[in-house]
Design a protein around this motif. Structure first.
Motif, PDB file in Angstrom:
ATOM      1  N   ASP A 134       0.507  -0.838  -0.129  1.00  9.76           N
ATOM      2  CA  ASP A 134      -0.035  -0.058  -0.049  1.00  9.76           C
ATOM      3  C   ASP A 134       0.581   0.838  -0.098  1.00  9.76           C
ATOM      4  O   ASP A 134       0.458   2.513  -0.507  1.00  9.76           O
ATOM      5  CB  ASP A 134      -0.900   0.406   1.116  1.00  9.76           C
ATOM      6  N   TYR A 135       1.944   1.311   0.641  1.00 10.08           N
ATOM      7  CA  TYR A 135       2.829   1.791   0.484  1.00 10.08           C
ATOM      8  C   TYR A 135       2.950   2.932  -0.903  1.00 10.08           C
ATOM      9  O   TYR A 135       4.139   3.615  -0.798  1.00 10.08           O
ATOM     10  CB  TYR A 135       4.215   2.882   1.587  1.00 10.08           C
ATOM     11  N   MET A 136       3.789   1.519  -1.842  1.00  6.81           N
ATOM     12  CA  MET A 136       3.938   2.468  -3.083  1.00  6.81           C
ATOM     13  C   MET A 136       3.032   2.977  -4.045  1.00  6.81           C
ATOM     14  O   MET A 136       1.887   2.937  -3.710  1.00  6.81           O
ATOM     15  CB  MET A 136       4.118   0.968  -3.500  1.00  6.81           C
ATOM     16  N   ARG A 137       3.576   3.869  -4.811  1.00  7.48           N
ATOM     17  CA  ARG A 137       2.889   3.916  -5.971  1.00  7.48           C
ATOM     18  C   ARG A 137       3.713   3.715  -7.098  1.00  7.48           C
ATOM     19  O   ARG A 137       4.662   3.970  -7.393  1.00  7.48           O
ATOM     20  CB  ARG A 137       2.698   6.296  -6.030  1.00  7.48           C
ATOM     21  N   PRO A 138       2.458   3.618  -8.263  1.00  9.72           N
ATOM     22  CA  PRO A 138       1.378   2.959  -7.445  1.00  9.72           C
ATOM     23  C   PRO A 138       1.006   1.886  -6.529  1.00  9.72           C
ATOM     24  O   PRO A 138       1.695   1.608  -6.507  1.00  9.72           O
ATOM     25  CB  PRO A 138       0.298   2.651  -8.489  1.00  9.72           C
ATOM     26  N   VAL A 139      -0.140   1.585  -6.165  1.00  5.10           N
ATOM     27  CA  VAL A 139      -0.145   0.526  -5.459  1.00  5.10           C
ATOM     28  C   VAL A 139      -0.102  -0.888  -6.230  1.00  5.10           C
ATOM     29  O   VAL A 139      -0.942  -1.173  -6.777  1.00  5.10           O
ATOM     30  CB  VAL A 139      -1.549   0.790  -4.351  1.00  5.10           C
ATOM     31  N   VAL A 140       0.643  -1.831  -4.515  1.00  5.54           N
ATOM     32  CA  VAL A 140       1.082  -2.783  -5.875  1.00  5.54           C
ATOM     33  C   VAL A 140      -0.218  -4.261  -5.297  1.00  5.54           C
ATOM     34  O   VAL A 140       0.314  -3.941  -3.960  1.00  5.54           O
ATOM     35  CB  VAL A 140       2.751  -3.560  -5.808  1.00  5.54           C
ATOM     36  N   HIS A 141      -1.042  -4.815  -5.894  1.00  2.18           N
ATOM     37  CA  HIS A 141      -1.666  -5.796  -5.018  1.00  2.18           C
ATOM     38  C   HIS A 141      -0.945  -7.173  -5.132  1.00  2.18           C
ATOM     39  O   HIS A 141      -0.614  -7.397  -6.422  1.00  2.18           O
ATOM     40  CB  HIS A 141      -3.397  -5.659  -5.631  1.00  2.18           C
ATOM     41  N   PHE A 142      -1.488  -7.813  -3.900  1.00  5.25           N
ATOM     42  CA  PHE A 142      -0.722  -9.798  -4.424  1.00  5.25           C
ATOM     43  C   PHE A 142      -2.143  -9.994  -5.354  1.00  5.25           C
ATOM     44  O   PHE A 142      -3.061  -9.805  -5.925  1.00  5.25           O
ATOM     45  CB  PHE A 142      -1.551 -10.348  -3.155  1.00  5.25           C
ATOM     46  N   ASP A 143      -1.312 -10.565  -6.309  1.00  7.78           N
ATOM     47  CA  ASP A 143      -1.415 -11.400  -7.521  1.00  7.78           C
ATOM     48  C   ASP A 143      -2.041 -12.734  -7.550  1.00  7.78           C
ATOM     49  O   ASP A 143      -3.337 -13.234  -7.572  1.00  7.78           O
ATOM     50  CB  ASP A 143      -1.133 -11.099  -9.308  1.00  7.78           C
ATOM     51  N   ARG A 144      -0.927 -13.709  -7.191  1.00  7.61           N
ATOM     52  CA  ARG A 144      -1.510 -15.000  -7.410  1.00  7.61           C
ATOM     53  C   ARG A 144      -0.988 -16.020  -6.397  1.00  7.61           C
ATOM     54  O   ARG A 144       0.451 -15.489  -6.132  1.00  7.61           O
ATOM     55  CB  ARG A 144      -1.756 -15.713  -8.288  1.00  7.61           C
ATOM     56  N   TYR A 145      -1.092 -16.920  -5.864  1.00  7.39           N
ATOM     57  CA  TYR A 145      -0.280 -17.514  -5.211  1.00  7.39           C
ATOM     58  C   TYR A 145       0.307 -19.648  -5.682  1.00  7.39           C
ATOM     59  O   TYR A 145      -0.673 -19.633  -6.262  1.00  7.39           O
ATOM     60  CB  TYR A 145      -0.077 -17.466  -3.725  1.00  7.39           C
ATOM     61  N   GLU A 146       1.515 -19.501  -5.505  1.00 11.76           N
ATOM     62  CA  GLU A 146       1.855 -20.887  -6.094  1.00 11.76           C
ATOM     63  C   GLU A 146       2.228 -21.740  -5.838  1.00 11.76           C
ATOM     64  O   GLU A 146       3.789 -21.118  -5.116  1.00 11.76           O
ATOM     65  CB  GLU A 146       2.130 -21.245  -7.675  1.00 11.76           C
ATOM     66  N   SER A 147       1.969 -23.248  -5.303  1.00 12.15           N
ATOM     67  CA  SER A 147       3.189 -24.519  -5.012  1.00 12.15           C
ATOM     68  C   SER A 147       2.607 -25.632  -4.996  1.00 12.15           C
ATOM     69  O   SER A 147       1.480 -26.290  -6.500  1.00 12.15           O
ATOM     70  CB  SER A 147       1.833 -24.221  -3.364  1.00 12.15           C
ATOM     71  N   GLY A 148       3.386 -26.635  -5.053  1.00  6.78           N
ATOM     72  CA  GLY A 148       4.190 -27.702  -5.425  1.00  6.78           C
ATOM     73  C   GLY A 148       4.493 -28.634  -3.790  1.00  6.78           C
ATOM     74  O   GLY A 148       5.947 -27.918  -2.960  1.00  6.78           O
ATOM     75  N   VAL A 149       4.224 -29.289  -3.961  1.00  2.00           N
ATOM     76  CA  VAL A 149       5.317 -30.246  -2.382  1.00  2.00           C
ATOM     77  C   VAL A 149       5.889 -31.144  -3.154  1.00  2.00           C
ATOM     78  O   VAL A 149       7.208 -31.368  -2.291  1.00  2.00           O
ATOM     79  CB  VAL A 149       3.863 -31.473  -2.334  1.00  2.00           C
ATOM     80  N   PHE A 150       6.397 -31.613  -4.319  1.00  3.05           N
ATOM     81  CA  PHE A 150       8.207 -32.452  -4.532  1.00  3.05           C
ATOM     82  C   PHE A 150       8.301 -31.298  -6.149  1.00  3.05           C
ATOM     83  O   PHE A 150       7.602 -32.143  -7.083  1.00  3.05           O
ATOM     84  CB  PHE A 150       8.290 -33.685  -4.874  1.00  3.05           C
ATOM     85  N   PRO A 151       9.187 -31.053  -6.681  1.00  6.26           N
ATOM     86  CA  PRO A 151      10.069 -30.718  -5.207  1.00  6.26           C
ATOM     87  C   PRO A 151       9.552 -29.616  -4.551  1.00  6.26           C
ATOM     88  O   PRO A 151       8.830 -29.023  -4.954  1.00  6.26           O
ATOM     89  CB  PRO A 151      11.551 -29.468  -5.828  1.00  6.26           C
TER      90      PRO A 151
END
Length: 130
Positions: free
Chosen positions: A61-78
């Motif tokens: 929120d402190y950056m101009r323009p405001v940077v928003h969280f887009d997506r989260y990706e994960s996997g277990v192996f590796p």
């Protein structure tokens, strides 16, 4: 969690399994690589399972323009977990040493298994029982 201290600790944990007795080195190396690789994999999974995107990937929120969280990706192996923001930034949530150490342990274990197989085959072919 990007400290190499844990990597050194995990390798140190596996070292007591290595025996310097003649004829038992490969088995000790297999035990050490299995123990170290298992610990490393468990830590990576722990970091993936408990990587809560709402806490680990906040909006800027402190950056101009405001940077928003887009997506989260994960996997277990590796084990891997990555946060992406709408301006192209990304952040890895799993420590950088986890996967190289995991694959090194896997390679050492595979090499030991192949070596033991070749030695057993040669002994069987020559008629030795032990």
């Amino acid at each position: 969690m990007d400290s190499w201290f844990l990597a050194v600790f995990f390798v140190g944990f596996g070292l007591p399994f290595v025996r310097v007795q003649k004829g038992r080195r490969l088995l000790g190396l297999m035990k050490a690589s299995t123990a170290t690789g298992t610990l490393c994999c468990l830590l990576g999974w722990w970091q993936v399972v408990f990587a809560f995107p709402d806490q680990a990937c906040p909006d800027f929120d402190y950056m101009r323009p405001v940077v928003h969280f887009d997506r989260y990706e994960s996997g277990v192996f590796p084990p891997w977990a990555t946060c992406y923001w709408d301006d192209g930034q990304q952040k890895e949530l799993v420590s950088g040493w986890v996967n190289p150490l995991l694959f090194t342990c896997t390679a050492v274990l595979t090499g030991c298994l192949v070596t033991l197989t070749v030695v057993a085959y040669r002994r069987c072919r020559n008629g030795q029982t032990r």
